[in-house]
Scaffold this active site. Structure first.
Site, mmCIF file in Angstrom:
data_model
loop_
_atom_site.group_PDB
_atom_site.id
_atom_site.type_symbol
_atom_site.label_atom_id
_atom_site.label_comp_id
_atom_site.label_asym_id
_atom_site.label_seq_id
_atom_site.Cartn_x
_atom_site.Cartn_y
_atom_site.Cartn_z
ATOM 1 N N TRP A 22 0.812 -1.225 0.000
ATOM 2 C CA TRP A 22 0.000 0.000 0.000
ATOM 3 C C TRP A 22 0.843 1.272 0.000
ATOM 4 C CZ3 TRP A 22 -0.825 -3.692 4.067
ATOM 5 C CH2 TRP A 22 -1.802 -4.647 3.778
ATOM 6 N N HIS A 23 2.019 1.211 -0.598
ATOM 7 C CA HIS A 23 2.905 2.379 -0.640
ATOM 8 C C HIS A 23 3.046 2.902 -2.068
ATOM 9 C CE1 HIS A 23 5.069 0.978 3.312
ATOM 10 N NE2 HIS A 23 3.795 1.320 3.494
#
Length: 572
Positions: free
Chosen positions: A512-513
């Site tokens: 989720w980066h």
């Protein structure tokens, strides 16, 4: 005389500080945060910030101390939502796919399940909570003022950063990393330093999550206005300054479908600032007519500015994992211990049956899609029979319902060379755009993943970690478990369980980066002003070429504060 003057100044500063402190408000009791249904049809502000996320909250809070600010957030508040606030509900929060969920799921064109925040506080309300600063070399590379960066980090940390409790499982991971050669041990620190450390967290000692929304405690409630469930539709432009389009307002829709307009007050320093995240910011630019002309025309969008770089450079740090069932109970923990290797792969861990859900969100749906794809695939797939699929799902459910204890060891690749693109699918800003990250397109990324997985194996086989490993359970069996999980929609191959290269490719997940889409010197300048426009900036992770530190949230919150101060300095 000089002493008397100093006293007068000191009294004035103290008086101002006391007055401001008395006017500040504490989360969650913000009088300036309201549903958009209460917004007037037309309103006027010095700054309009689109996106109340990780950058938007700190930016709006800062700007309100010198100007009037409107912050538009398409979601609700994080407060009062147990799934958001409780560390043990991290997985349930991500797995919630209801229309009102703070987490809006999507699947990239790579076949990897992902999530996009839809809540005040943004990603800080749905993530694993790890808090770490960017390294000094990153700050130097992007050209930020180091002293102001440090001041801005400290401003954030006073509200949302804590030292984690560092219990048995995370301590075993730490000691295993040291035995695996990820040296030296740097203790607890917010700094990003090669070796092994315990990082900060936005969960306090009671397991309660603090988010970027808490930074609105710094806001001046007399000058700040936050509208919830306010979905920006497009930026309004005029062509009045040197032939360049000037942003002068925003159209937004409330929760019952009523349209509102917010305009900038007259003044050369007043601006619209987009802080809608790596998916939302390029999407909003395109919906407003700034982007690749061919794509805009295809969707029937009037071209305000042909900017082919909007939506390009999309990158997502790949994550690969091993589940480790434990013969003993483990604490509930998210990312705390981290190994920052010499080869740019970061080793981290989470534990507790409730948090294992986070790494298997939406799996039943994924399993069925994977089974369907397996029957249509040209290549071989590990899951070839319904019986195999049923066994994988059965094991998954045993993890989800807590009958099996355990943890997850993961590696994240840093310094990506692979990247992709984003494009519109509909004209509805609430819909996710389509995105392709091109995981492992560059062989250098794959090489880092293999070395990271080899380090994870060393940790699992280390003496300090032995208490959390089922006797007789081989590393190969742990690999086989992951291979047979429907973690993503990518095909499995006969070599997936035998080759770490194929394992990385086939079982890749997101951490989720993701970032990119509005990058500096391509879409925005070094002051985050959108090239070719007037009165418009983008300030968030969409401007990054790489994800800073082991987790970007600290730096994104810092960036909102940092740029807010610089913008106010320009204003003065």
């Amino acid at each position: 005389m000089e002493s008397w003057c100093c006293r007068i100044v000191l009294v004035f500063v103290l008086g101002f500080s006391i007055f401001f402190a008395s006017s500040a408000e504490k989360a969650p009791h913000y009088t300036f945060v309201k549903p958009a249904t209460l917004a007037p049809q037309v309103s006027y502000f010095d700054y309009i910030v689109v996106g109340g996320g990780t950058a938007g909250c700190s930016l709006a809070a800062t700007l309100s101390n010198g100007a009037t600010v409107l912050l538009l957030e398409r979601g609700g508040v994080p407060y009062g939502n147990k799934n958001v606030e409780d560390i043990g509900s991290f997985g349930a929060n991500l797995a919630n796919v209801s229309p009102a969920s703070p987490s809006q799921g999507f699947v990239s064109e790579d076949g990897v399940l992902n999530a996009r925040a839809r809540v005040l506080g943004g990603g800080s309300a749905i993530n694993a909570g790890f808090y770490t600063r960017a390294p000094p070399e990153y700050v130097a590379r992007v050209g930020w003022d180091y002293a102001l960066v440090n001041q801005s980090y400290a401003w954030v940390e006073r509200k949302v950063a804590f030292e984690p409790p560092m219990l048995q499982f995370q301590t075993a991971v730490k000691n295993g990393l040291l035995q695996a050669g990820v040296q030296p041990y740097n203790g607890f620190t917010y700094d990003h330093i090669r070796g092994t450390k315990f990082g900060g967290t936005i969960f306090d000692r009671s397991g309660y999550r603090h988010t970027a929304a808490d930074l609105l405690e710094y806001a001046d409630p007399r000058r700040a206005t936050v509208y919830l469930y306010a979905t920006a539709q497009k930026i309004l432009f005029s062509r009045k300054e040197l032939g360049k389009p000037r942003a002068f307002g925003v159209v937004f829709k409330d929760s019952v479908g009523v349209m509102h307009k917010a305009f900038l007050r007259p003044g050369p320093k007043n601006e619209v600032i987009i802080s809608a995240g790596a998916l939302g910011s390029p999407q909003m630019l395109m919906l407003s007519g700034i982007g690749p002309a061919t794509e805009l025309l295809f969707h029937g969008i009037e071209v305000v500015l042909d900017q082919p770089e909007v939506g390009q450079g999309m990158a997502d740090n790949p994550m690969n994992i091993l589940f480790v069932p434990s013969p003993v109970g483990v604490e509930t923990s998210l990312i705390q211990a981290v190994g920052i290797t010499q080869f740019d792969s970061y080793i981290e861990a989470a534990s507790g049956s409730s948090n294992i859900r986070a790494f298997m969100q939406n799996l039943p749906a994924a399993a069925q899609m994977l089974a369907s794809q397996a029957s249509q695939s040209d290549g071989p797939n590990v899951i070839t029979t319904q019986d195999d699929l049923d066994k994988a799902i059965e094991y998954m459910h045993s993890l989800l319902n807590g009958t099996i204890h355990g943890g997850v060891l993961l590696e994240k690749i840093s310094g990506l060379r692979s990247s992709g693109y984003l494009h519109l699918t509909t004209l509805d800003p609430d819909d996710n755009p389509a995105v392709r990250f091109n995981y492992f397109q560059d062989p250098a990324d794959l090489e880092k993943c293999v070395m990271g997985m080899e380090t994870i194996i060393k940790v699992i086989e280390s003496e300090p970690f032995s208490q959390f490993r089922v006797p007789g359970m081989t590393v190969q069996s742990l690999i086989n478990i992951v291979v047979n999980f429907p973690l993503n929609l990518r095909p499995r191959h006969f070599g997936t369980a035998l080759s770490l290269e194929q394992f990385c490719i086939d079982t890749v997940l997101t951490i989720w980066h993701y970032h990119g889409g509005c990058q500096v010197n391509k879409v925005v300048d070094k002051d985050y002003k959108v090239l070719g426009t007037v009165g418009l900036r983008v300030i968030d992770g969409s401007t990054f070429y790489e994800s800073p530190g082991t987790n970007p949230q600290a730096t994104v919150m810092m960036l909102g504060r940092y740029m807010g101060q610089r913008i106010l300095a320009e204003r003065r």
